[in-house]
Design a protein around this motif. Structure first.
Motif, PDB file in Angstrom:
ATOM      1  N   ALA A  22      17.658  -6.008  34.531  1.00 34.20           N
ATOM      2  CA  ALA A  22      16.862  -4.779  34.683  1.00 34.20           C
ATOM      3  C   ALA A  22      15.367  -5.109  34.683  1.00 34.20           C
ATOM      4  N   ASP A  41      10.023 -12.422  27.319  1.00 34.12           N
ATOM      5  CA  ASP A  41      11.432 -12.594  26.934  1.00 34.12           C
ATOM      6  C   ASP A  41      11.538 -13.620  25.817  1.00 34.12           C
ATOM      7  N   ARG A  51      28.448 -12.438  32.022  1.00 37.16           N
ATOM      8  CA  ARG A  51      28.990 -11.142  31.611  1.00 37.16           C
ATOM      9  C   ARG A  51      29.405 -10.379  32.864  1.00 37.16           C
ATOM     10  N   HIS A  54      30.808  -7.936  38.835  1.00 39.40           N
ATOM     11  CA  HIS A  54      30.973  -7.048  39.991  1.00 39.40           C
ATOM     12  C   HIS A  54      29.732  -6.194  40.217  1.00 39.40           C
ATOM     13  N   GLN A 114      27.001 -13.758  36.701  1.00 41.94           N
ATOM     14  CA  GLN A 114      25.711 -13.148  36.307  1.00 41.94           C
ATOM     15  C   GLN A 114      24.580 -14.165  36.131  1.00 41.94           C
ATOM     16  N   VAL A 139       9.438 -10.075  20.930  1.00 40.62           N
ATOM     17  CA  VAL A 139       8.676  -8.833  20.777  1.00 40.62           C
ATOM     18  C   VAL A 139       9.123  -8.154  19.487  1.00 40.62           C
ATOM     19  N   ASP A 299      20.530  -1.755  29.639  1.00 43.60           N
ATOM     20  CA  ASP A 299      21.363  -1.608  28.437  1.00 43.60           C
ATOM     21  C   ASP A 299      20.585  -1.018  27.260  1.00 43.60           C
ATOM     22  N   LEU A 312      25.441  -3.451  34.610  1.00 46.89           N
ATOM     23  CA  LEU A 312      24.279  -4.087  35.226  1.00 46.89           C
ATOM     24  C   LEU A 312      23.785  -3.240  36.397  1.00 46.89           C
TER      25      LEU A 312
HETATM   26  C1  LIG Z   1      32.234  -8.941  29.344  1.00 43.99           C
HETATM   27  C2  LIG Z   1      31.248  -8.130  30.133  1.00 43.99           C
HETATM   28  C3  LIG Z   1      31.505  -7.872  31.465  1.00 43.99           C
HETATM   29  C4  LIG Z   1      30.607  -7.123  32.218  1.00 43.99           C
HETATM   30  N1  LIG Z   1      30.895  -6.879  33.534  1.00 43.99           N
HETATM   31  C5  LIG Z   1      30.028  -6.161  34.277  1.00 43.99           C
HETATM   32  C6  LIG Z   1      30.258  -5.992  35.671  1.00 43.99           C
HETATM   33  O1  LIG Z   1      31.239  -6.484  36.231  1.00 43.99           O
HETATM   34  N2  LIG Z   1      29.349  -5.280  36.386  1.00 43.99           N
HETATM   35  C7  LIG Z   1      28.227  -4.735  35.816  1.00 43.99           C
HETATM   36  O2  LIG Z   1      27.455  -4.072  36.531  1.00 43.99           O
HETATM   37  N3  LIG Z   1      27.954  -4.923  34.499  1.00 43.99           N
HETATM   38  C8  LIG Z   1      28.821  -5.618  33.721  1.00 43.99           C
HETATM   39  N4  LIG Z   1      28.536  -5.870  32.410  1.00 43.99           N
HETATM   40  C9  LIG Z   1      27.283  -5.345  31.826  1.00 43.99           C
HETATM   41  C10 LIG Z   1      26.048  -6.224  32.135  1.00 43.99           C
HETATM   42  O3  LIG Z   1      26.274  -7.570  31.762  1.00 43.99           O
HETATM   43  C11 LIG Z   1      24.849  -5.648  31.390  1.00 43.99           C
HETATM   44  O4  LIG Z   1      24.802  -4.253  31.636  1.00 43.99           O
HETATM   45  C12 LIG Z   1      23.517  -6.269  31.846  1.00 43.99           C
HETATM   46  O5  LIG Z   1      23.416  -7.624  31.509  1.00 43.99           O
HETATM   47  C13 LIG Z   1      22.344  -5.515  31.209  1.00 43.99           C
HETATM   48  O6  LIG Z   1      21.143  -5.979  31.746  1.00 43.99           O
HETATM   49  P1  LIG Z   1      19.767  -5.680  30.995  1.00 43.99           P
HETATM   50  O7  LIG Z   1      18.727  -6.373  31.797  1.00 43.99           O
HETATM   51  O8  LIG Z   1      19.639  -4.230  30.748  1.00 43.99           O
HETATM   52  O9  LIG Z   1      19.931  -6.338  29.552  1.00 43.99           O
HETATM   53  P2  LIG Z   1      20.240  -7.854  29.127  1.00 43.99           P
HETATM   54  O10 LIG Z   1      21.007  -8.563  30.179  1.00 43.99           O
HETATM   55  O11 LIG Z   1      20.839  -7.781  27.774  1.00 43.99           O
HETATM   56  O12 LIG Z   1      18.795  -8.511  29.047  1.00 43.99           O
HETATM   57  C14 LIG Z   1      17.903  -8.179  28.003  1.00 43.99           C
HETATM   58  C15 LIG Z   1      16.823  -9.250  27.937  1.00 43.99           C
HETATM   59  O13 LIG Z   1      15.884  -8.867  26.931  1.00 43.99           O
HETATM   60  C16 LIG Z   1      15.567  -9.993  26.118  1.00 43.99           C
HETATM   61  N5  LIG Z   1      15.191  -9.475  24.799  1.00 43.99           N
HETATM   62  C17 LIG Z   1      15.907  -8.688  23.986  1.00 43.99           C
HETATM   63  N6  LIG Z   1      15.223  -8.384  22.869  1.00 43.99           N
HETATM   64  C18 LIG Z   1      14.040  -9.011  22.977  1.00 43.99           C
HETATM   65  C19 LIG Z   1      12.881  -9.090  22.148  1.00 43.99           C
HETATM   66  N7  LIG Z   1      12.816  -8.444  20.968  1.00 43.99           N
HETATM   67  N8  LIG Z   1      11.832  -9.840  22.558  1.00 43.99           N
HETATM   68  C20 LIG Z   1      11.868 -10.489  23.747  1.00 43.99           C
HETATM   69  N9  LIG Z   1      12.927 -10.439  24.579  1.00 43.99           N
HETATM   70  C21 LIG Z   1      13.997  -9.705  24.200  1.00 43.99           C
HETATM   71  C22 LIG Z   1      16.838 -10.824  26.107  1.00 43.99           C
HETATM   72  O14 LIG Z   1      16.566 -12.189  25.826  1.00 43.99           O
HETATM   73  C23 LIG Z   1      17.367 -10.618  27.530  1.00 43.99           C
HETATM   74  O15 LIG Z   1      16.884 -11.590  28.435  1.00 43.99           O
HETATM   75  C24 LIG Z   1      29.424  -6.618  31.620  1.00 43.99           C
HETATM   76  C25 LIG Z   1      29.154  -6.882  30.279  1.00 43.99           C
HETATM   77  C26 LIG Z   1      30.060  -7.627  29.535  1.00 43.99           C
HETATM   78  C27 LIG Z   1      29.750  -7.915  28.102  1.00 43.99           C
END
Ligand SMILES: Cc1cc2nc3c(=O)[nH]c(=O)nc-3n(C[C@H](O)[C@H](O)[C@H](O)COP(=O)(O)OP(=O)(O)OC[C@H]3O[C@@H](n4cnc5c(N)ncnc54)[C@H](O)[C@@H]3O)c2cc1C
Length: 515
Positions: A22, A41, A51, A54, A114, A139, A299, A312
């Motif tokens: 995101a 990050d 993770r 799809h 991913q 952060v 998320d 995602l």
């Molecule tokens: C088993 C499994 C299967 C999945 N399958 C699917 C699928 O098939 N299709 C799909 O669309 N989604 C799927 N998902 C969901 C998907 O993986 C997540 O929704 C996605 O990774 C979220 O992206 P994000 O960027 O919001 O958060 P994240 O990927 O969690 O990234 C957050 C980032 O913020 C950083 N961060 C956090 N806190 C701090 C802080 N305090 N200071 C600095 N940095 C920080 C972390 O290091 C990380 O890099 C699946 C999830 C799981 C667990």
């Protein structure tokens, strides 16, 4: 930019907390509009555990906007759809998806790894001169001074120094345990779904000869999912029973009893267990996604059980929805009030997708008579239910809710809130190839000189289409002569009155440097 934004110097336009899918998507899109961004990050590299596996064709269009469509095509694998099978692996419902390019110009369902996708995104981000990514920082807090500035506090993880940066806007893309969410006082609404699952990634030097789609085993005793995600890579997910943990399945011998039904005739010496991890699947949505100059995306704002592969995807939809609005506000083209449309449009959509995931989850895992009814009666008929058909079979997600940027007409057929198809235009190009990071009027009626002039002054491109073409037919089915399409491909307004549509086009894109 190393000192900019520190107290005493000019604030950075946007600080993005979190460089997951995101955060990097938002940074790239803002960078394309020439917006100065600092991404923070806690890690230097991408999170290595796979993770998501799809994504759908609506989200593929976002990857194409980022500039990585070809790279993603090379790294991913179109899949056939979804089938529900009973505990004896008898198929009782199939939701086919076309693997060829559909309405959005890409395969409807795509399997990938991913971390590989995140690497592609990070390499691509390096091409944005106004964006800087700083890893290895934690952060710790985000605070607003009430005078248009936000202070982001963080700790350098290598030296332990405490630092701060000032920003005009902050995007909290920091995942499920978001610090930014806590800082704005948002809480997660629990949508009452929590299950522990075992996630297995396995490679096989040979074919498993299974149907090339997602297999959902609907069995309250042990629900499971199987899918092929690459040339030699396979994913299984099994609901963990009480008392079980991932450490009970740390070797190939331990997982064989679970995956055996898919291994007919395959020598186990050809299989390698890449990882066995435990995840708790949850359904949650933040009560508010914005506090003045701070926003939540991905998320941090919503958690979707992965049964329909949309978590995602939702984060990328958030980034696509918000980035152009923020760029427009920062450029002085759009009033700040448009930022309220972000939550108004995205939250109901995210909630609808979470509910759909929960429904599939219930069909897979619910026991007793309710579960039996759900599986035997409801599931095979899901495709006959209006809306459900569209959502499962066609991969089209619900229209965005009404806002000042989505004019939905009550009791009337309208295209507003839906994505404009990425149709072929006759010269081999598709709609998205027109490099539209601004507004576009798609019309089957020629605008007058005056209307053209007005649209030109506001930065809106005009695309005249043949009434018999794909876009012409799409317009007439929507009872419209024309549609005003936003930079995120969403229809803002459609109808027969071209003058009203020309009048509704906001001024946008007047000062962007790299459209
Ligand atoms: C088993 C499994 C299967 C999945 N399958 C699917 C699928 O098939 N299709 C799909 O669309 N989604 C799927 N998902 C969901 C998907 O993986 C997540 O929704 C996605 O990774 C979220 O992206 P994000 O960027 O919001 O958060 P994240 O990927 O969690 O990234 C957050 C980032 O913020 C950083 N961060 C956090 N806190 C701090 C802080 N305090 N200071 C600095 N940095 C920080 C972390 O290091 C990380 O890099 C699946 C999830 C799981 C667990």
């Amino acid at each position: 930019m190393s000192t900019s934004g520190r107290p005493g110097s000019d604030p950075v336009s946007v600080v993005i907390v979190g460089a997951g899918p995101a955060g990097v998507t938002a940074a790239t899109l803002l960078g394309q509009y020439g917006v100065e961004c600092l991404v923070l990050d806690r890690w230097d590299d991408v999170y290595p555990q796979p993770r998501a596996v799809h994504l759908d064709d609506e989200v593929y269009r976002i990857l194409a906007r980022l500039g990585i469509a070809e790279e993603f095509a090379a790294a991913s694998r179109p899949t056939l759809g979804l089938q529900l099978v009973d505990r004896n692996h008898r198929v009782f419902a199939v939701f086919d998806r076309a693997t060829e390019r559909g309405r959005h110009g890409h395969p409807a369902a795509n399997m990938f790894d991913q971390p590989e996708l995140e690497h592609l995104m990070r390499i691509n981000l390096e091409g944005q001169p106004t964006v800087r990514l700083r890893g290895n920082v934690e952060v710790t807090d985000v605070a607003q001074d009430g005078q248009g500035r936000v202070r982001v506090d963080f700790t350098d993880r290598s030296g332990g120094e405490h630092e701060s940066v000032l920003a005009h806007y902050v995007l909290g893309c920091d995942g499920a345990n978001s610090v930014v969410r806590a800082a704005i006082g948002a809480t997660m609404e629990d949508l009452r779904f929590e299950q522990r699952w075992l996630v297995l990634d396995v490679t096989c030097a040979g074919e498993l000869d299974q149907w090339e789609g997602v297999h959902q085993v609907c069995d309250p005793r042990r629900a499971a999912t199987y899918m092929r995600i690459g040339e030699s890579r396979y994913r299984w997910e099994f609901r963990l029973l009480d008392g079980e943990t991932a450490s009970d399945f740390a070797s190939m011998d331990a997982v064989l009893p679970l995956i055996n039904p898919w291994l007919e005739g395959v020598s186990t010496s050809r299989l390698r267990l890449v990882r066995a991890a435990e995840y708790t699947f949850r359904a949650q949505i933040a009560d508010h996604w914005r506090d003045r100059r701070v926003f939540l995306l991905g998320d941090a704002a919503h958690l979707t059980p992965p049964f329909i592969g949309q978590g995602l995807c939702a984060g990328l939809r958030d980034a696509m929805n918000l980035s152009w609005k923020l760029a427009g506000v920062l450029a002085g083209d759009l009033p700040e009030a448009v930022l309220d449309t972000y939550q108004a449009e995205r939250k109901p959509h995210a909630r609808a997708m979470i509910k759909l995931a929960q429904l599939i989850g219930a069909a897979m895992t619910r026991g007793g008579r309710t579960g039996d009814v759900l599986r035997r009666v409801v599931a095979p008929r899901l495709h006959r239910v209006p809306g459900m058909h569209a959502r499962i079979l066609d991969s089209e997600t619900p229209a965005l809710s009404g806002s000042v940027l989505v004019h939905r007409r009550r009791f009337a057929r309208s295209l507003a809130g839906r994505l404009c198809p990425n149709a072929l235009l006759g010269d081999g190009r598709r709609l998205d190839d027109l490099a539209i990071a601004g507004f576009l009027l798609v019309t089957r009626v020629a605008p007058t000189c005056q209307q053209r002039q007005r649209l030109f002054e506001r930065g809106t491109q005009v695309l005249e289409v043949d009434p018999a073409s794909e876009l012409g037919t799409w317009l007439s089915k929507g009872d419209s002569a024309a549609a005003l399409v936003r930079p995120d491909h969403t229809v803002m307004r459609s109808g027969r009155d071209l003058a009203a549509l020309a009048e509704a086009a906001p001024r946008f894109g007047s000062r962007f440097v790299s459209l």
